[in-house]
Design a protein around this motif. Structure first.
Motif, short mmCIF file in Angstrom:
data_model
loop_
_atom_site.label_atom_id
_atom_site.label_comp_id
_atom_site.label_asym_id
_atom_site.label_seq_id
_atom_site.Cartn_x
_atom_site.Cartn_y
_atom_site.Cartn_z
N SER A 53 0.84 -1.19 0.00
CA SER A 53 0.00 0.00 0.00
C SER A 53 0.88 1.25 0.00
CB SER A 53 -0.91 0.00 1.23
OG SER A 53 -0.14 0.05 2.42
N GLN A 54 0.26 2.40 -0.14
CA GLN A 54 1.01 3.65 -0.09
C GLN A 54 0.15 4.75 0.52
OE1 GLN A 54 1.31 5.85 -4.13
NE2 GLN A 54 1.22 3.66 -4.66
N GLU A 55 0.79 5.88 0.81
CA GLU A 55 0.12 6.99 1.47
C GLU A 55 -1.08 7.48 0.68
OE1 GLU A 55 4.58 7.29 2.40
OE2 GLU A 55 3.28 6.64 0.77
N GLN A 56 -2.16 7.75 1.38
CA GLN A 56 -3.37 8.24 0.75
C GLN A 56 -3.20 9.71 0.35
OE1 GLN A 56 -5.89 7.97 -1.16
NE2 GLN A 56 -7.16 6.71 0.20
N SER A 57 -3.85 10.12 -0.72
CA SER A 57 -3.82 11.53 -1.12
C SER A 57 -4.70 12.35 -0.18
CB SER A 57 -4.31 11.70 -2.55
OG SER A 57 -5.69 11.41 -2.64
N LYS A 58 -4.31 13.57 0.04
CA LYS A 58 -5.10 14.43 0.92
C LYS A 58 -6.48 14.70 0.34
CE LYS A 58 -1.24 16.84 3.14
NZ LYS A 58 -0.54 18.14 3.33
#
Length: 347
Positions: A53-58
């Motif tokens: 997974s990766q960081e969610q967009s704001k």
């Protein structure tokens, strides 16, 4: 008869030589058969692949204020893996090295997906990727076959990790947002990725605009030379944008079962009309080849969960994909995961 004129010593030698040759042929046939059987026995026909997974967009996080999701996986990667005959376990960011090591002992390979996030955020996509990359090298050094496949951002991450992940990232700015053919390098047919590729697939890839390029950065030959990575990595193809940017399109490690592509084979499962992703019969056939290849690599790993109950706890089926395309996301669907306290503004 001719054999009546042969001396006893020569006759013994002749018979002995025939016996040795016969035994050698029997041995080779036996060994060849045994290798085939053993290879079939070793293949894992229930492979499970971890997708990082990766960081969610704001922007997308604001669409789910109550849940406060801060990591995600685009569902197109899950569909791509499943279409090739494997299942998916999501790999969460923000965990310690022990988490990744223990999980990798249960799954059969890892996919580093593309996306948009920074590599200098603590406990995020890049840190998790580095843990996985280093653990996978250790596994393979011990003879424990463990493949990794990097798509776009994931491919760039592998090269940057191999470069030492310095303060200055070993990649260049390279805004390319178009569908392109591959320009295969000399000797690509001897590579692990393309040695068994059907000729019609190779023809489609080299003559039609079927590989989806959607990246702000890329890896070029000089990036490999900067850190002598050309000794360890084999470049199998390049692509050139209409703007003249030439970049590495596909690559593989010469020792480890690590593979990367700058383009997006999974985009055949994305349907946003404004992106112009190819959905022709030829493009689907050509792009399917890459995940089929990777899943077959993962079949060589015999890792398993302790039991079905444990396996079920980890599988992606525990999560429901969200229809994020209607919310402005570039992805048609996304799986969202527990808050990690990390976001980015790239998407």
């Amino acid at each position: 008869m001719w054999w009546l004129n042969v001396s006893s010593d020569n006759w013994i030698g002749f018979v002995t030589m025939k016996s040795v040759l016969l035994l050698l042929v029997i041995h080779l046939l036996h060994c060849e058969g045994r290798v085939v059987v053993r290879r079939d026995e070793q293949l894992n026909n229930r492979p499970i692949i971890g997708v990082l997974s990766q960081e969610q967009s704001k922007s997308l996080q604001k669409k789910y204020p109550k849940e406060n999701y801060t990591s995600y996986i685009a569902a197109s990667y899950v569909k791509d893996v499943e279409a090739s005959g494997a299942r998916v376990v999501p790999i969460l960011i923000g965990k310690d090295r022990k988490y990744y090591r223990e999980l990798m002992q249960k799954i059969n390979g890892v996919l580093f997906p593309g996306g948009a996030t920074y590599f200098n955020q603590s406990n995020g996509y890049a840190d998790a990727g580095q843990h996985i990359y280093e653990i996978a090298k250790q596994m393979n050094d011990r003879g424990d076959y463990f493949p990794i496949f990097g798509t776009c951002l994931g491919f760039e991450l592998m090269i940057i990790i191999a470069s030492g992940r310095g303060e200055v990232e070993n990649r260049i700015e390279c805004d390319v947002f178009e569908n392109l053919p591959l320009r295969f390098d000399h000797g690509y047919k001897n590579s692990k990725m393309f040695s068994a590729a059907p000729q019609d697939v190779l023809t489609i890839l080299s003559t039609q605009d079927v590989t989806v390029n959607y990246h702000m950065f890329c890896i070029i030959d000089q990036n490999l030379k900067n850190f002598s990575l050309d000794r360890d990595w084999l470049v199998t193809s390049h692509s050139t944008s209409t703007g003249g940017s030439k970049f590495i399109a596909s690559i593989e490690h010469k020792r480890y079962p690590f593979y990367g592509v700058q383009f997006h084979p999974e985009k055949t499962f994305e349907w946003k009309q404004s992106k112009n992703y190819p959905h022709t019969v030829e493009s689907i056939k050509a792009n399917r080849y890459f995940m089929d290849f990777f899943v077959n690599e993962c079949r060589k790993s015999d890792h398993t969960f302790n039991n079905v109950v444990e396996e079920n706890k980890y599988l992606i089926y525990n999560y429901v994909p969200h229809f994020t395309g209607v919310l402005g996301s570039a992805y048609h669907q996304c799986y969202m995961f527990e808050p990690r306290g990390i976001t980015n503004s790239c998407l």
